[in-house]
Scaffold this motif. Structure first.
Motif, PDB file in Angstrom:
ATOM      1  N   GLU A 163       0.829  -1.207   0.000  1.00 25.50           N
ATOM      2  CA  GLU A 163       0.000   0.000   0.000  1.00 25.50           C
ATOM      3  C   GLU A 163       0.863   1.256   0.000  1.00 25.50           C
ATOM      4  OE1 GLU A 163      -2.563  -3.291   1.599  1.00 25.50           O
ATOM      5  OE2 GLU A 163      -0.533  -2.563   2.045  1.00 25.50           O
ATOM      6  N   GLU A 164       1.938   1.245   0.807  1.00 24.06           N
ATOM      7  CA  GLU A 164       2.825   2.401   0.853  1.00 24.06           C
ATOM      8  C   GLU A 164       3.578   2.578  -0.468  1.00 24.06           C
ATOM      9  OE1 GLU A 164       2.691   0.036   3.134  1.00 24.06           O
ATOM     10  OE2 GLU A 164       2.020   1.049   4.983  1.00 24.06           O
ATOM     11  N   ILE A 165       3.991   1.478  -1.088  1.00 27.08           N
ATOM     12  CA  ILE A 165       4.685   1.550  -2.376  1.00 27.08           C
ATOM     13  C   ILE A 165       3.754   2.101  -3.447  1.00 27.08           C
ATOM     14  CG2 ILE A 165       5.742   0.150  -4.199  1.00 27.08           C
ATOM     15  CD1 ILE A 165       6.788  -1.705  -1.925  1.00 27.08           C
ATOM     16  N   LEU A 166       2.526   1.634  -3.463  1.00 32.04           N
ATOM     17  CA  LEU A 166       1.548   2.109  -4.445  1.00 32.04           C
ATOM     18  C   LEU A 166       1.252   3.595  -4.277  1.00 32.04           C
ATOM     19  CD1 LEU A 166      -0.871  -0.932  -4.317  1.00 32.04           C
ATOM     20  CD2 LEU A 166       0.148  -0.037  -6.427  1.00 32.04           C
ATOM     21  N   ALA A 167       1.393   4.103  -3.070  1.00 25.39           N
ATOM     22  CA  ALA A 167       1.076   5.511  -2.803  1.00 25.39           C
ATOM     23  C   ALA A 167       2.179   6.469  -3.264  1.00 25.39           C
ATOM     24  CB  ALA A 167       0.825   5.707  -1.301  1.00 25.39           C
ATOM     25  N   VAL A 168       3.333   5.938  -3.675  1.00 23.61           N
ATOM     26  CA  VAL A 168       4.443   6.800  -4.087  1.00 23.61           C
ATOM     27  C   VAL A 168       4.107   7.463  -5.423  1.00 23.61           C
ATOM     28  CG1 VAL A 168       6.854   6.851  -4.809  1.00 23.61           C
ATOM     29  CG2 VAL A 168       6.167   5.476  -2.827  1.00 23.61           C
ATOM     30  N   ASP A 169       4.148   8.775  -5.453  1.00 23.96           N
ATOM     31  CA  ASP A 169       3.903   9.515  -6.684  1.00 23.96           C
ATOM     32  C   ASP A 169       5.004   9.214  -7.692  1.00 23.96           C
ATOM     33  OD1 ASP A 169       2.702  11.500  -8.407  1.00 23.96           O
ATOM     34  OD2 ASP A 169       4.382  12.797  -7.875  1.00 23.96           O
ATOM     35  N   ALA A 206      -4.886  -4.569  -3.570  1.00 26.85           N
ATOM     36  CA  ALA A 206      -4.384  -3.278  -3.080  1.00 26.85           C
ATOM     37  C   ALA A 206      -4.192  -2.302  -4.234  1.00 26.85           C
ATOM     38  CB  ALA A 206      -3.074  -3.485  -2.324  1.00 26.85           C
ATOM     39  N   ALA A 207      -3.696  -2.800  -5.358  1.00 25.47           N
ATOM     40  CA  ALA A 207      -3.504  -1.942  -6.527  1.00 25.47           C
ATOM     41  C   ALA A 207      -4.833  -1.432  -7.059  1.00 25.47           C
ATOM     42  CB  ALA A 207      -2.758  -2.710  -7.617  1.00 25.47           C
ATOM     43  N   GLN A 208      -5.835  -2.301  -7.042  1.00 26.82           N
ATOM     44  CA  GLN A 208      -7.161  -1.877  -7.500  1.00 26.82           C
ATOM     45  C   GLN A 208      -7.706  -0.751  -6.618  1.00 26.82           C
ATOM     46  OE1 GLN A 208      -9.937  -5.090  -7.859  1.00 26.82           O
ATOM     47  NE2 GLN A 208     -11.555  -3.812  -8.709  1.00 26.82           N
ATOM     48  N   VAL A 209      -7.529  -0.881  -5.309  1.00 26.97           N
ATOM     49  CA  VAL A 209      -7.970   0.153  -4.376  1.00 26.97           C
ATOM     50  C   VAL A 209      -7.215   1.461  -4.627  1.00 26.97           C
ATOM     51  CG1 VAL A 209      -8.025   0.851  -1.953  1.00 26.97           C
ATOM     52  CG2 VAL A 209      -8.714  -1.473  -2.605  1.00 26.97           C
ATOM     53  N   ALA A 210      -5.914   1.342  -4.920  1.00 28.88           N
ATOM     54  CA  ALA A 210      -5.081   2.524  -5.147  1.00 28.88           C
ATOM     55  C   ALA A 210      -5.312   3.142  -6.524  1.00 28.88           C
ATOM     56  CB  ALA A 210      -3.612   2.159  -4.985  1.00 28.88           C
ATOM     57  N   GLY A 211      -6.008   2.429  -7.388  1.00 32.11           N
ATOM     58  CA  GLY A 211      -6.258   2.945  -8.729  1.00 32.11           C
ATOM     59  C   GLY A 211      -5.051   2.871  -9.646  1.00 32.11           C
ATOM     60  N   LYS A 212      -4.157   1.906  -9.376  1.00 32.16           N
ATOM     61  CA  LYS A 212      -2.983   1.721 -10.216  1.00 32.16           C
ATOM     62  C   LYS A 212      -2.959   0.307 -10.776  1.00 32.16           C
ATOM     63  CE  LYS A 212       0.014   5.231  -8.144  1.00 32.16           C
ATOM     64  NZ  LYS A 212       1.352   5.525  -7.548  1.00 32.16           N
ATOM     65  N   GLU A 229      -8.529 -12.767 -13.899  1.00 41.33           N
ATOM     66  CA  GLU A 229      -9.859 -12.640 -13.291  1.00 41.33           C
ATOM     67  C   GLU A 229      -9.785 -11.889 -11.973  1.00 41.33           C
ATOM     68  OE1 GLU A 229     -11.504 -16.550 -13.003  1.00 41.33           O
ATOM     69  OE2 GLU A 229     -11.615 -16.823 -15.191  1.00 41.33           O
ATOM     70  N   ALA A 230      -8.611 -11.938 -11.327  1.00 43.14           N
ATOM     71  CA  ALA A 230      -8.405 -11.197 -10.078  1.00 43.14           C
ATOM     72  C   ALA A 230      -7.969  -9.757 -10.354  1.00 43.14           C
ATOM     73  CB  ALA A 230      -7.376 -11.902  -9.208  1.00 43.14           C
ATOM     74  N   ARG A 231      -8.121  -9.326 -11.599  1.00 44.79           N
ATOM     75  CA  ARG A 231      -7.901  -7.945 -12.024  1.00 44.79           C
ATOM     76  C   ARG A 231      -6.432  -7.594 -12.244  1.00 44.79           C
ATOM     77  NH1 ARG A 231     -12.552  -4.930 -11.546  1.00 44.79           N
ATOM     78  NH2 ARG A 231     -11.492  -3.622 -13.090  1.00 44.79           N
TER      79      ARG A 231
END
Length: 272
Positions: A163-169, A206-212, A229-231
Motif C-alpha cells: 500500500e505504501e509503495i503504491l502511494a508513491v507519486d 491493493a492496486a485496484q484500491v489505489a487505482g494503479k 480474473e483477479a484484475r
C-alpha cells in the motif's frame, strides 16, 4: 482494441480495456527479440537481471523491435541510479525495477527517472538516443511524459508494504514476481502454493484500491487466467528461452532414441 503504438506502457494500460499479455525476452538476441515483437503479443520484457544483456545488446534489441506494434519494457539488474540513467539515455521508455521492498526504495527509483529539481537523473540529452541527440524539442522539460515506471513486488516485505509503495507519486504500476515471493516465504520453487497465490491476490487487490495497474508473472495458463480474473492488468505468460528449451526437448523426445549415447561419449542422452 489494440495497444497503441508510440505510447508508454502507462498509456497503453489506460487505453486498453483488457489485460495485456506479454513474454520475456531473455536471449540477448536482436533477431529473437524481433521475432517475438511480431508475434501479436501486447508487450515484451527485455530482461537484464537474469539474462545476458548489457547496454549494447539492449540498444540493439530496442532498434530491432522499434517498427512493431508492441510495447517494450526493460528490467535492469538492480535499482541503481547510474544504471537507470544509462537505460533512459539509450531510449528505454518503460522500466521495470526489481526487488523494490519499501516506499523509500520506490521513491529512489522515481527520483532516478526524473531530472532535477524533481529527481536526480543526470543530464546528457545532447549525447543520448532518448532525445534523438537533441532533435526532440523540449525533451528535458517533457522527458517524464515519455517514461513509465513499474516496480516489482517480489518479497514478503514488499507485499507487506504494498500500500505504501503504491502511494508513491511516480510509480505507475506494480508487478508481482511469485517465484522470488515464494522463496522469501520459505516456499522456494512453490509459486503455486496457496499462501503465495494469496499474497499475489492481496497485492492485486491493493492496486485496484489505489487505482494503479498491477501485473504478474504466470507461465501456467490456468494461473495466468485466474490472476486476470483477479484484475491483473498485465501478465507475462512465457519466455523466449523457455519456449526454445521446451520445444527443442520435444524434438529430441520425438526423434532421438531415449538411451542413445551422446556424440561426445558422455553417456545416455537425457530423456524428457
Amino acid at each position: 482494441m489494440p495497444v497503441r503504438v508510440g505510447d508508454t506502457f502507462r498509456d497503453a494500460l489506460a487505453a486498453v480495456d483488457r489485460p495485456l499479455a506479454g513474454m520475456w525476452v531473455c536471449s540477448g538476441s536482436p533477431l529473437v527479440a524481433e521475432i517475438c515483437a511480431g508475434s501479436g503479443l501486447d508487450w515484451l520484457l527485455i530482461d537484464a537481471e537474469h539474462s545476458p544483456n548489457g547496454l549494447e545488446s539492449i540498444l540493439a534489441q530496442l532498434q530491432a523491435v522499434k517498427g512493431y506494434p508492441v510495447q517494450v519494457m526493460v528490467r535492469p539488474p538492480v535499482n541503481d541510479t547510474v544504471l537507470i540513467k544509462q537505460y533512459l539515455d539509450l531510449g528505454v521508455q518503460n522500466l521495470l525495477i526489481p526487488m523494490v521492498n519499501s516506499a523509500a526504495e520506490a521513491e529512489a527509483a522515481v527520483a532516478a527517472v526524473r531530472y532535477p529539481p524533481h529527481g536526480v537523473r543526470g543530464v546528457g540529452s545532447a549525447l543520448a538516443r532518448a532525445s534523438r541527440w537533441n532533435r526532440i524539442p523540449d525533451y528535458l522539460a517533457r522527458a517524464s511524459e515519455t517514461i513509465s515506471l513499474t516496480v516489482q513486488i517480489e518479497t514478503e516485505a514488499a507485499a507487506a508494504a504494498v500500500e505504501e509503495i503504491l502511494a508513491v507519486d511516480g510509480v505507475d504500476a506494480i508487478f508481482l514476481g511469485p517465484s522470488d515471493l515464494a522463496a522469501s516465504m520459505g516456499l522456494l520453487g512453490q509459486q503455486e502454493h496457496p499462501q503465495v497465490r494469496a499474497a499475489v491476490e492481496h497485492c492485486l487487490a491493493a492496486a485496484q484500491v489505489a487505482g494503479k495497474p498491477a501485473g504478474v508473472n504466470a507461465f501456467n495458463e490456468a494461473t495466468a487466467r485466474a490472476y486476470m480474473e483477479a484484475r491483473a492488468s498485465f501478465v507475462l505468460v512465457g519466455a523466449d528461452v523457455a519456449m526454445l528449451a521446451r520445444g527443442s526437448e520435444q524434438l529430441a523426445a520425438t526423434f532421438v532414441p531415449e538411451h542413445e549415447e551422446t556424440p561426445d561419449g558422455g553417456g545416455p542422452r537425457a530423456s524428457y
